[in-house]
Design a protein around this motif. Structure first.
Motif, PDB file in Angstrom:
ATOM      1  N   LEU A 105       0.844  -1.032   0.093  1.00  0.00           N
ATOM      2  CA  LEU A 105       0.018  -0.031  -0.042  1.00  0.00           C
ATOM      3  C   LEU A 105       0.736   1.303   0.095  1.00  0.00           C
ATOM      4  CD1 LEU A 105      -2.870  -0.853   2.375  1.00  0.00           C
ATOM      5  CD2 LEU A 105      -3.136  -0.368  -0.149  1.00  0.00           C
ATOM      6  N   ILE A 108       2.376   1.702  -3.320  1.00  0.00           N
ATOM      7  CA  ILE A 108       1.376   2.062  -4.222  1.00  0.00           C
ATOM      8  C   ILE A 108       1.200   3.853  -4.394  1.00  0.00           C
ATOM      9  CG2 ILE A 108      -1.137   2.393  -5.038  1.00  0.00           C
ATOM     10  CD1 ILE A 108      -1.127  -0.536  -4.766  1.00  0.00           C
ATOM     11  N   LEU A 109       1.114   4.267  -2.918  1.00  0.00           N
ATOM     12  CA  LEU A 109       0.932   5.557  -2.613  1.00  0.00           C
ATOM     13  C   LEU A 109       2.137   6.360  -3.297  1.00  0.00           C
ATOM     14  CD1 LEU A 109      -0.505   8.003  -1.383  1.00  0.00           C
ATOM     15  CD2 LEU A 109       0.626   7.578   0.977  1.00  0.00           C
ATOM     16  N   ALA A 112       2.490   6.398  -6.849  1.00  0.00           N
ATOM     17  CA  ALA A 112       1.591   7.433  -7.655  1.00  0.00           C
ATOM     18  C   ALA A 112       2.034   8.875  -7.367  1.00  0.00           C
ATOM     19  CB  ALA A 112       0.096   7.269  -6.974  1.00  0.00           C
ATOM     20  N   ALA A 113       2.408   9.045  -6.485  1.00  0.00           N
ATOM     21  CA  ALA A 113       3.160  10.566  -6.019  1.00  0.00           C
ATOM     22  C   ALA A 113       4.382  10.829  -6.987  1.00  0.00           C
ATOM     23  CB  ALA A 113       3.450  10.733  -4.574  1.00  0.00           C
ATOM     24  N   LEU A 115       4.861   9.219  -9.937  1.00  0.00           N
ATOM     25  CA  LEU A 115       4.342   9.237 -11.171  1.00  0.00           C
ATOM     26  C   LEU A 115       3.889  10.672 -11.441  1.00  0.00           C
ATOM     27  CD1 LEU A 115       3.172   8.050 -13.734  1.00  0.00           C
ATOM     28  CD2 LEU A 115       0.867   7.612 -12.735  1.00  0.00           C
ATOM     29  N   THR A 166       7.366   7.465 -16.841  1.00  0.00           N
ATOM     30  CA  THR A 166       6.138   7.620 -16.547  1.00  0.00           C
ATOM     31  C   THR A 166       5.246   6.441 -16.954  1.00  0.00           C
ATOM     32  OG1 THR A 166       6.028   9.919 -17.124  1.00  0.00           O
ATOM     33  CG2 THR A 166       3.716   8.986 -17.405  1.00  0.00           C
ATOM     34  N   ILE A 170       2.943   3.826 -14.154  1.00  0.00           N
ATOM     35  CA  ILE A 170       1.907   3.287 -14.191  1.00  0.00           C
ATOM     36  C   ILE A 170       1.734   1.974 -14.146  1.00  0.00           C
ATOM     37  CG2 ILE A 170      -0.212   3.182 -15.937  1.00  0.00           C
ATOM     38  CD1 ILE A 170       0.582   6.019 -16.879  1.00  0.00           C
ATOM     39  N   ILE A 173       2.319   0.461 -10.500  1.00  0.00           N
ATOM     40  CA  ILE A 173       1.118   0.692  -9.644  1.00  0.00           C
ATOM     41  C   ILE A 173       0.096  -0.460 -10.136  1.00  0.00           C
ATOM     42  CG2 ILE A 173      -1.041   1.987  -9.488  1.00  0.00           C
ATOM     43  CD1 ILE A 173       0.778   4.691  -9.822  1.00  0.00           C
ATOM     44  N   LEU A 174      -0.188  -0.522 -11.112  1.00  0.00           N
ATOM     45  CA  LEU A 174      -1.048  -1.784 -11.593  1.00  0.00           C
ATOM     46  C   LEU A 174      -0.438  -3.174 -11.230  1.00  0.00           C
ATOM     47  CD1 LEU A 174      -3.396  -2.959 -13.288  1.00  0.00           C
ATOM     48  CD2 LEU A 174      -1.765  -3.241 -15.399  1.00  0.00           C
ATOM     49  N   ALA A 177      -1.035  -3.260  -7.471  1.00  0.00           N
ATOM     50  CA  ALA A 177      -2.534  -3.709  -7.286  1.00  0.00           C
ATOM     51  C   ALA A 177      -3.067  -4.992  -7.547  1.00  0.00           C
ATOM     52  CB  ALA A 177      -3.286  -2.737  -8.252  1.00  0.00           C
ATOM     53  N   ILE A 178      -2.523  -5.595  -8.620  1.00  0.00           N
ATOM     54  CA  ILE A 178      -2.648  -7.055  -9.009  1.00  0.00           C
ATOM     55  C   ILE A 178      -2.225  -7.953  -7.808  1.00  0.00           C
ATOM     56  CG2 ILE A 178      -1.960  -8.901 -10.427  1.00  0.00           C
ATOM     57  CD1 ILE A 178      -1.971  -6.911 -12.877  1.00  0.00           C
ATOM     58  N   LEU A 180      -1.771  -6.973  -4.638  1.00  0.00           N
ATOM     59  CA  LEU A 180      -2.865  -7.033  -3.626  1.00  0.00           C
ATOM     60  C   LEU A 180      -4.029  -7.924  -3.891  1.00  0.00           C
ATOM     61  CD1 LEU A 180      -2.802  -3.287  -2.275  1.00  0.00           C
ATOM     62  CD2 LEU A 180      -2.314  -5.210  -1.143  1.00  0.00           C
ATOM     63  N   ALA A 181      -4.646  -7.912  -5.077  1.00  0.00           N
ATOM     64  CA  ALA A 181      -5.858  -8.491  -5.356  1.00  0.00           C
ATOM     65  C   ALA A 181      -5.400 -10.191  -5.254  1.00  0.00           C
ATOM     66  CB  ALA A 181      -6.416  -7.948  -6.630  1.00  0.00           C
ATOM     67  N   ARG A 182      -4.182 -10.638  -5.604  1.00  0.00           N
ATOM     68  CA  ARG A 182      -4.216 -11.845  -5.690  1.00  0.00           C
ATOM     69  C   ARG A 182      -3.854 -12.706  -4.372  1.00  0.00           C
ATOM     70  NH1 ARG A 182      -4.196 -15.289 -10.662  1.00  0.00           N
ATOM     71  NH2 ARG A 182      -2.968 -16.568  -9.338  1.00  0.00           N
TER      72      ARG A 182
ATOM     73  N   LYS B 101     -13.243  -7.017  -7.765  1.00  0.00           N
ATOM     74  CA  LYS B 101     -11.846  -7.110  -7.769  1.00  0.00           C
ATOM     75  C   LYS B 101     -11.398  -6.627  -8.895  1.00  0.00           C
ATOM     76  CE  LYS B 101      -9.041 -11.191  -8.086  1.00  0.00           C
ATOM     77  NZ  LYS B 101      -8.554 -12.580  -7.611  1.00  0.00           N
ATOM     78  N   LEU B 105      -9.103  -3.221 -10.153  1.00  0.00           N
ATOM     79  CA  LEU B 105      -8.107  -3.168 -10.880  1.00  0.00           C
ATOM     80  C   LEU B 105      -7.959  -2.310 -12.268  1.00  0.00           C
ATOM     81  CD1 LEU B 105      -6.864  -6.955 -10.825  1.00  0.00           C
ATOM     82  CD2 LEU B 105      -5.574  -4.807  -9.595  1.00  0.00           C
ATOM     83  N   LEU B 115      -4.240  10.154 -14.004  1.00  0.00           N
ATOM     84  CA  LEU B 115      -3.420  11.047 -13.258  1.00  0.00           C
ATOM     85  C   LEU B 115      -2.154  11.436 -14.071  1.00  0.00           C
ATOM     86  CD1 LEU B 115      -2.099  11.853 -10.642  1.00  0.00           C
ATOM     87  CD2 LEU B 115      -1.313   9.744 -10.116  1.00  0.00           C
ATOM     88  N   ILE B 170      -4.474  10.737  -6.955  1.00  0.00           N
ATOM     89  CA  ILE B 170      -3.366   9.911  -6.079  1.00  0.00           C
ATOM     90  C   ILE B 170      -4.039   9.269  -4.881  1.00  0.00           C
ATOM     91  CG2 ILE B 170      -1.534  10.229  -4.496  1.00  0.00           C
ATOM     92  CD1 ILE B 170      -0.356  12.174  -6.367  1.00  0.00           C
ATOM     93  N   LEU B 174      -4.904   5.349  -3.895  1.00  0.00           N
ATOM     94  CA  LEU B 174      -4.655   4.693  -2.848  1.00  0.00           C
ATOM     95  C   LEU B 174      -5.797   4.045  -2.221  1.00  0.00           C
ATOM     96  CD1 LEU B 174      -2.488   4.292  -0.418  1.00  0.00           C
ATOM     97  CD2 LEU B 174      -3.654   6.508   0.656  1.00  0.00           C
ATOM     98  N   LEU B 180      -8.864  -3.205  -2.183  1.00  0.00           N
ATOM     99  CA  LEU B 180      -8.376  -4.467  -2.531  1.00  0.00           C
ATOM    100  C   LEU B 180      -7.596  -5.271  -1.367  1.00  0.00           C
ATOM    101  CD1 LEU B 180      -6.704  -3.600  -6.024  1.00  0.00           C
ATOM    102  CD2 LEU B 180      -8.660  -5.385  -5.550  1.00  0.00           C
ATOM    103  N   ARG B 183     -10.186  -6.296   1.034  1.00  0.00           N
ATOM    104  CA  ARG B 183     -11.246  -7.426   0.603  1.00  0.00           C
ATOM    105  C   ARG B 183     -11.324  -8.689   1.202  1.00  0.00           C
ATOM    106  NH1 ARG B 183     -10.575 -10.462  -3.550  1.00  0.00           N
ATOM    107  NH2 ARG B 183      -8.569  -9.917  -3.245  1.00  0.00           N
TER     108      ARG B 183
END
Lengths: 183, 183
Positions: A105, A108-109, A112-113, A115, A166, A170, A173-174, A177-178, A180-182, B101, B105, B115, B170, B174, B180, B183
């Motif tokens: 997490l 990711i934050l 993003a900043a 980015l 850039t 991106i 970040i993806l 997130a993946i 985190l989801a898995r 989920k 994503l 962004l 941003i 987050l 995510l 969850r």
């Protein structure tokens, strides 16, 4: 790979193998992004050109530090590059322990900043490079690239690494997130 | 709120209440970001100033469309604003079904891309606004804000909504990542 071969019938090891693959991709993309931003910062930071003629009033010399947007570009790319280097150990930790939650997490934050920072730098520099090439008839700003040809080429080229970073951020970040989801 | 009161002793309803709160925050921030980008696009897109004097060679008139960076600013802010409006239904769906989920994503990927877009637009426009205010001695570009005072004020002001949208996006990334992870 080893994990996959040992437990192909159950779902958990396969999933762990996928998570590990994603984490390794994260590390590789981070290293590429470090190279991109560092190359951009160095290419821009070492740019200057002195023309072989001068008048009484104007010295025909251009450095990156004459343009605040280019200064910002060098500083921002250095910061993002330093951040990415500092994030490498965390990325390696994620390869080993795929269930990490809070560290992802935070990543990711920060990603993003960063980015936003690297995009702002690349974009502001691109706006000035565009002006240098084309000028602006309405504002009476003349194109300076006829004179400062190598300065313009160098500054234009140094944008590439930054825009690549850039896109990479991106994707990073993806990927986080993946992961985190898995989990 | 109701969910919390019904099942305070077990963990799942509490967690669902938290997820719902996070999703509602997501919706609220999205609406604010829509207002910000839309206001920026409109403020910039309606900017023009004609000075009450002119010479044979130059008409002293400035519109946002005279500067490619400002054109990009209007287009990019409109795109981001349209995307954010289209993402509102998905955000509402997330309030109802907190276990989604793949849609989260996709939202994280699109949010990150948007962004980058809105930051690039705000930053390029800011670079030109800076030049308009200060000029550049080295490139012989003169500040135009002495003449075009209301044009400069308007364009400077329109950056605010765009930079606010950067910060909001941003936070939205987050928030999606937290949702995510929970969850």
């Amino acid at each position: 790979m080893n994990t996959d071969e040992n437990g192909e019938t159950s779902k958990a090891p396969l999933s762990r193998g996928f998570s590990r693959g994603v984490s390794i991709l994260d590390l590789v993309l981070r290293v590429i992004a470090v190279v991109g931003t560092l190359a951009s910062a160095i290419a821009m930071g070492t740019t200057n050109q002195t023309l072989p003629f001068f008048t009484q009033f104007i010295r025909f010399k251009a450095r990156y530090s004459d343009f605040p947007a280019f200064m910002f570009f060098v500083v921002a790319n250095s910061i993002v590059s330093a951040y990415l280097i500092l994030s490498l150990p965390l990325s390696i930790v994620h390869i080993i322990s795929s269930r990490a939650k809070y560290s992802r997490l935070i990543l990711i934050l920060c990603d993003a900043a960063m980015l936003a920072l690297v995009t702002a730098a690349a974009s502001a520099a691109a706006a000035i490079v565009y002006l240098a090439h084309k000028g602006s008839a309405r504002a009476n700003w003349f194109a300076i690239c006829q004179q400062f040809d190598s300065f313009c080429e160098r500054t234009s080229g140094s944008l590439i690494g930054s825009f690549a970073a850039t896109v990479l951020l991106i994707l990073l970040i993806l990927i986080s997130a993946i992961a985190l989801a898995r989990r």
